[in-house]
Design a protein around this motif. Structure first.
Motif, PDB file in Angstrom:
ATOM      1  N   VAL A 106       0.894  -1.313  -0.134  1.00  0.00           N
ATOM      2  CA  VAL A 106      -0.107   0.061  -0.105  1.00  0.00           C
ATOM      3  C   VAL A 106       0.798   1.336  -0.102  1.00  0.00           C
ATOM      4  O   VAL A 106       0.569   2.317  -0.792  1.00  0.00           O
ATOM      5  CB  VAL A 106      -0.866   0.044   1.269  1.00  0.00           C
ATOM      6  CG1 VAL A 106      -1.787   1.466   1.372  1.00  0.00           C
ATOM      7  CG2 VAL A 106      -1.851  -1.144   1.016  1.00  0.00           C
ATOM      8  N   GLY A 107       2.005   1.163   0.873  1.00  0.00           N
ATOM      9  CA  GLY A 107       2.880   2.413   0.813  1.00  0.00           C
ATOM     10  C   GLY A 107       3.612   2.624  -0.545  1.00  0.00           C
ATOM     11  O   GLY A 107       3.619   3.654  -1.160  1.00  0.00           O
ATOM     12  N   ALA A 108       4.056   1.322  -1.040  1.00  0.00           N
ATOM     13  CA  ALA A 108       4.861   1.469  -2.558  1.00  0.00           C
ATOM     14  C   ALA A 108       3.666   2.058  -3.322  1.00  0.00           C
ATOM     15  O   ALA A 108       3.895   2.945  -4.340  1.00  0.00           O
ATOM     16  CB  ALA A 108       5.101   0.280  -2.882  1.00  0.00           C
ATOM     17  N   ASP A 109       2.391   1.585  -3.397  1.00  0.00           N
ATOM     18  CA  ASP A 109       1.391   2.201  -4.222  1.00  0.00           C
ATOM     19  C   ASP A 109       1.107   3.790  -4.113  1.00  0.00           C
ATOM     20  O   ASP A 109       1.168   4.300  -5.094  1.00  0.00           O
ATOM     21  CB  ASP A 109      -0.087   1.630  -3.901  1.00  0.00           C
ATOM     22  CG  ASP A 109      -0.968   1.708  -4.887  1.00  0.00           C
ATOM     23  OD1 ASP A 109      -0.901   2.519  -5.879  1.00  0.00           O
ATOM     24  OD2 ASP A 109      -2.076   0.797  -4.853  1.00  0.00           O
ATOM     25  N   PHE A 110       1.016   4.521  -3.152  1.00  0.00           N
ATOM     26  CA  PHE A 110       1.086   5.733  -2.819  1.00  0.00           C
ATOM     27  C   PHE A 110       2.290   6.308  -3.470  1.00  0.00           C
ATOM     28  O   PHE A 110       2.238   7.497  -4.256  1.00  0.00           O
ATOM     29  CB  PHE A 110       1.064   6.176  -1.371  1.00  0.00           C
ATOM     30  CG  PHE A 110      -0.290   5.759  -0.790  1.00  0.00           C
ATOM     31  CD1 PHE A 110      -1.441   5.840  -1.545  1.00  0.00           C
ATOM     32  CD2 PHE A 110      -0.226   5.278   0.853  1.00  0.00           C
ATOM     33  CE1 PHE A 110      -2.762   5.444  -0.759  1.00  0.00           C
ATOM     34  CE2 PHE A 110      -1.470   5.129   1.461  1.00  0.00           C
ATOM     35  CZ  PHE A 110      -2.818   5.195   0.514  1.00  0.00           C
ATOM     36  N   PHE A 111       3.501   5.797  -3.247  1.00  0.00           N
ATOM     37  CA  PHE A 111       4.647   6.487  -3.615  1.00  0.00           C
ATOM     38  C   PHE A 111       4.678   6.379  -5.375  1.00  0.00           C
ATOM     39  O   PHE A 111       5.005   7.364  -5.765  1.00  0.00           O
ATOM     40  CB  PHE A 111       5.937   5.797  -3.181  1.00  0.00           C
ATOM     41  CG  PHE A 111       5.860   5.995  -1.522  1.00  0.00           C
ATOM     42  CD1 PHE A 111       5.923   7.357  -0.990  1.00  0.00           C
ATOM     43  CD2 PHE A 111       6.268   4.944  -0.572  1.00  0.00           C
ATOM     44  CE1 PHE A 111       5.803   7.687   0.199  1.00  0.00           C
ATOM     45  CE2 PHE A 111       6.046   5.256   0.711  1.00  0.00           C
ATOM     46  CZ  PHE A 111       5.916   6.673   1.151  1.00  0.00           C
ATOM     47  N   LEU A 112       4.366   5.351  -5.758  1.00  0.00           N
ATOM     48  CA  LEU A 112       4.461   5.100  -7.371  1.00  0.00           C
ATOM     49  C   LEU A 112       3.467   6.081  -7.886  1.00  0.00           C
ATOM     50  O   LEU A 112       3.681   6.683  -8.921  1.00  0.00           O
ATOM     51  CB  LEU A 112       4.018   3.848  -7.566  1.00  0.00           C
ATOM     52  CG  LEU A 112       5.220   2.666  -7.592  1.00  0.00           C
ATOM     53  CD1 LEU A 112       4.503   1.424  -7.502  1.00  0.00           C
ATOM     54  CD2 LEU A 112       6.427   2.937  -8.476  1.00  0.00           C
TER      55      LEU A 112
END
Length: 247
Positions: A106-112
């Protein structure tokens, strides 16, 4: 406190105890999972085998599809297995892994999503510098930065959550391990931990959201300066995939 026992597993009580409803949950989750799996894989393969789509935007979209597929794979298969076999338990280590990978993805989703709007900003507002600023090396570094940031975000939250002492039972009113539910089972002072988690997550999400909104404002201003007959609608349509995902 002297009678406290070590928690070795958690019980997930999010679904009904009626066998027929459990089978219904299994069928619904199976359909959703297969649709998500096939959809993401087909799009991934379409981008991978089409050389015309080997651009920074589609490179980031491929990373986003991997994140989305991983996110649903962390939760749904375990939930389907529990419904089908009529079990509710998940081991302590399994719960840690589920929380870690879910927060990581989920964190990687936001950053991407945040990195992708930068790509759209450069495309629209600085087109003459696009090839230099968004070369393959820069794209790989930005994507790697998003994945690493997701890992750090997850390590921080997972470590803080499971450093607590659990003595309030092991039953969670959910179908997967979730931090708010885990905090309810802790006999430590969870109030400050819960506030800290919420504030940090809200600030992180708000920061990404503000960056995306500001970038879109600049993109729209730049696009509106283009005469209509010179294809401003075409320039704006390049942001459509990212805008759709963000929406």
């Amino acid at each position: 406190m002297s009678n406290r026992t070590t928690v070795t597993e958690f019980l997930l009580l999010g679904f009904s105890e009626v066998w027929e409803l459990q089978i219904s949950h299994f069928v619904v989750f199976l359909v959703i999972y297969l649709v998500a799996l096939m959809g993401n894989l087909l799009i991934f393969m379409a981008i991978a085998f089409n050389h015309h789509l080997h651009t920074p935007m589609y490179f980031f979209l491929m990373n986003l599809f991997i994140v989305d597929l991983g996110s649903i794979s962390v939760i749904v298969p375990k939930s389907m297995a529990n419904s089908l076999m009529d079990i509710r338990s998940i081991s302590y280590a399994g719960c840690v892994a589920q929380v870690f990978f879910l927060l990581f993805l989920v964190g990687a989703d936001f950053f991407l999503l945040t990195v992708m709007i930068y790509d759209r900003y450069v495309t629209t507002c600085q087109p003459l510098h696009y090839e230099r600023m968004m070369n393959i090396g820069a794209c790989v570094k930005m994507a790697a930065g998003a994945w690493i940031s997701g890992i750090l975000y997850s390590v921080l939250h997972t470590g803080k959550t499971f450093a607590l002492i659990f003595c309030g039972g092991n039953m969670m009113d959910h179908f997967f391990c979730e931090i708010p539910q885990l905090l309810k089972l802790s006999c430590s002072n969870t109030y400050l931990s819960e506030v800290w988690v919420l504030v940090f997550s809200a600030c992180l999400l708000l920061g990404c959201f503000v960056f995306i909104i500001v970038s879109y404002v600049k993109i729209f201003k730049s696009v509106l300066r283009i005469p209509f007959d010179q294809g401003w609608h075409k320039a704006l349509s390049t942001c459509l995939p990212h805008f759709t995902v963000v929406s």
